[in-house]
Scaffold this active site. Sequence first.
Site, PDB file in Angstrom:
ATOM      1  N   ASN A   1       0.859  -1.188   0.000  1.00 50.90           N
ATOM      2  CA  ASN A   1       0.000   0.000   0.000  1.00 50.90           C
ATOM      3  C   ASN A   1       0.895   1.238   0.000  1.00 50.90           C
ATOM      4  OD1 ASN A   1      -1.790   2.065   0.575  1.00 50.90           O
ATOM      5  ND2 ASN A   1      -2.170   1.417   2.691  1.00 50.90           N
TER       6      ASN A   1
ATOM      7  N   LYS B   1       0.067   4.250  -0.190  1.00 48.77           N
ATOM      8  CA  LYS B   1      -0.577   5.435   0.408  1.00 48.77           C
ATOM      9  C   LYS B   1      -0.399   6.639  -0.539  1.00 48.77           C
ATOM     10  CE  LYS B   1      -0.025   3.368   4.889  1.00 48.77           C
ATOM     11  NZ  LYS B   1       0.067   3.526   6.319  1.00 48.77           N
TER      12      LYS B   1
ATOM     13  N   HIS C   1      -9.499   1.269   5.631  1.00 47.11           N
ATOM     14  CA  HIS C   1      -8.163   1.458   6.207  1.00 47.11           C
ATOM     15  C   HIS C   1      -8.279   2.418   7.397  1.00 47.11           C
ATOM     16  CE1 HIS C   1      -4.036   2.722   6.748  1.00 47.11           C
ATOM     17  NE2 HIS C   1      -3.686   1.620   6.108  1.00 47.11           N
TER      18      HIS C   1
ATOM     19  N   GLU D   1      -6.591   4.815   8.363  1.00 38.53           N
ATOM     20  CA  GLU D   1      -6.413   6.239   8.042  1.00 38.53           C
ATOM     21  C   GLU D   1      -7.709   6.820   7.477  1.00 38.53           C
ATOM     22  OE1 GLU D   1      -2.827   5.735   5.740  1.00 38.53           O
ATOM     23  OE2 GLU D   1      -1.784   5.221   7.593  1.00 38.53           O
TER      24      GLU D   1
ATOM     25  N   GLU E   1      -4.824  -4.759  11.183  1.00 37.21           N
ATOM     26  CA  GLU E   1      -3.809  -3.709  11.286  1.00 37.21           C
ATOM     27  C   GLU E   1      -4.003  -2.944  12.587  1.00 37.21           C
ATOM     28  OE1 GLU E   1      -2.131  -2.542   7.218  1.00 37.21           O
ATOM     29  OE2 GLU E   1      -3.938  -1.373   7.509  1.00 37.21           O
TER      30      GLU E   1
ATOM     31  N   GLY F   1       2.868   2.584  10.698  1.00 38.60           N
ATOM     32  CA  GLY F   1       3.771   3.703  10.460  1.00 38.60           C
ATOM     33  C   GLY F   1       4.558   4.130  11.689  1.00 38.60           C
TER      34      GLY F   1
ATOM     35  N   SER G   1       3.799  -1.731  10.183  1.00 39.19           N
ATOM     36  CA  SER G   1       5.269  -1.700  10.270  1.00 39.19           C
ATOM     37  C   SER G   1       5.933  -3.024   9.899  1.00 39.19           C
ATOM     38  CB  SER G   1       5.722  -1.246  11.656  1.00 39.19           C
ATOM     39  OG  SER G   1       5.310   0.085  11.899  1.00 39.19           O
TER      40      SER G   1
HETATM   41  P1  PGA Z   1       3.014   0.571   7.521  1.00 39.80           P
HETATM   42  O1  PGA Z   1       1.523   0.712   6.980  1.00 39.80           O
HETATM   43  O2  PGA Z   1       3.563  -0.720   6.978  1.00 39.80           O
HETATM   44  O3  PGA Z   1       3.734   1.776   6.990  1.00 39.80           O
HETATM   45  O4  PGA Z   1       2.937   0.543   9.006  1.00 39.80           O
HETATM   46  C1  PGA Z   1       0.675  -0.383   6.885  1.00 39.80           C
HETATM   47  C2  PGA Z   1      -0.691   0.053   6.380  1.00 39.80           C
HETATM   48  O5  PGA Z   1      -1.168   1.102   6.814  1.00 39.80           O
HETATM   49  O6  PGA Z   1      -1.309  -0.648   5.555  1.00 39.80           O
END
Ligand code: PGA
Length: 258
Positions: A12, A14, A99, A101, A171, A177, A217
Amino acid sequence: MALPRKKLVAGNWKMNTTPSEVAPYLETFRKEIEEIDGVDIALIPPFTGLSKASEILGGTQKIRLGAQNLSAEAKGAFTGEISASMLRDLFVRYVLVGHSERRRLYGETDEVVRRKLVAAIASELRPILCIGETLEERQAGQEKVVLETQLHGALAGLSKEDLEEVIVAYEPVWAIGTGLTATPAQAQEAHLFIREQLVKLAGTEVADKARILYGGSVTADTAAELMSQPDIDGALVGGASLDPRGFAKIVLAAVPEE
Ligand code: PGA
């Protein structure tokens, strides 16, 4: 014995990578994964990168495309939105739904998530339903309640056929992140719980086949141990998917042992 579930590793991106950066990424990534077999691979660029990626990849099976979001509506006066059928037209196969976010920054409720999921399935996109608890919720011992609420909120009432299309991504919000990864044992516990909820929603057969990805992460260093857990069927990778070589290493970590 049920067949082992084929792992899915999805990157992803983003809101990173311009359309002109897509071709160089793909060129490197394709070389890196040339010899890799037995893993489903998905790249999830921003909407603006999908067209270029689709042009380069065509309908290839080896790397599938995903989108980061979609509209719950089919078409019409919804300025700024992208529909499921527009994505299908670009050979997109997967779409992230819910997601954290989107939930946190754009106010997506379980009801919105559910409508998007239904729209995706209606257009033959495979939704990757993202769920996960915040740090406060985990510290309060509420993680299972949160997972159950998010899962049931999105999936209750769907037919068995529709539920077969759904991929779930666990997640934990505190791990996204942040550099903090759930331990393999923490992640396995959550994944097993999710599978038990899927049994309730869809029956054992569908739940056994369902793929549940871990995200938060994930790096080339942590991927193999996470994905060796019995109920972890792949990874949803954010930051570490932006480097094609590093991401290829994570894909490699998902290759089944001989
Ligand atoms: P990240 O994001 O690997 O940067 O922690 C994962 C995600 O939000 O799908």
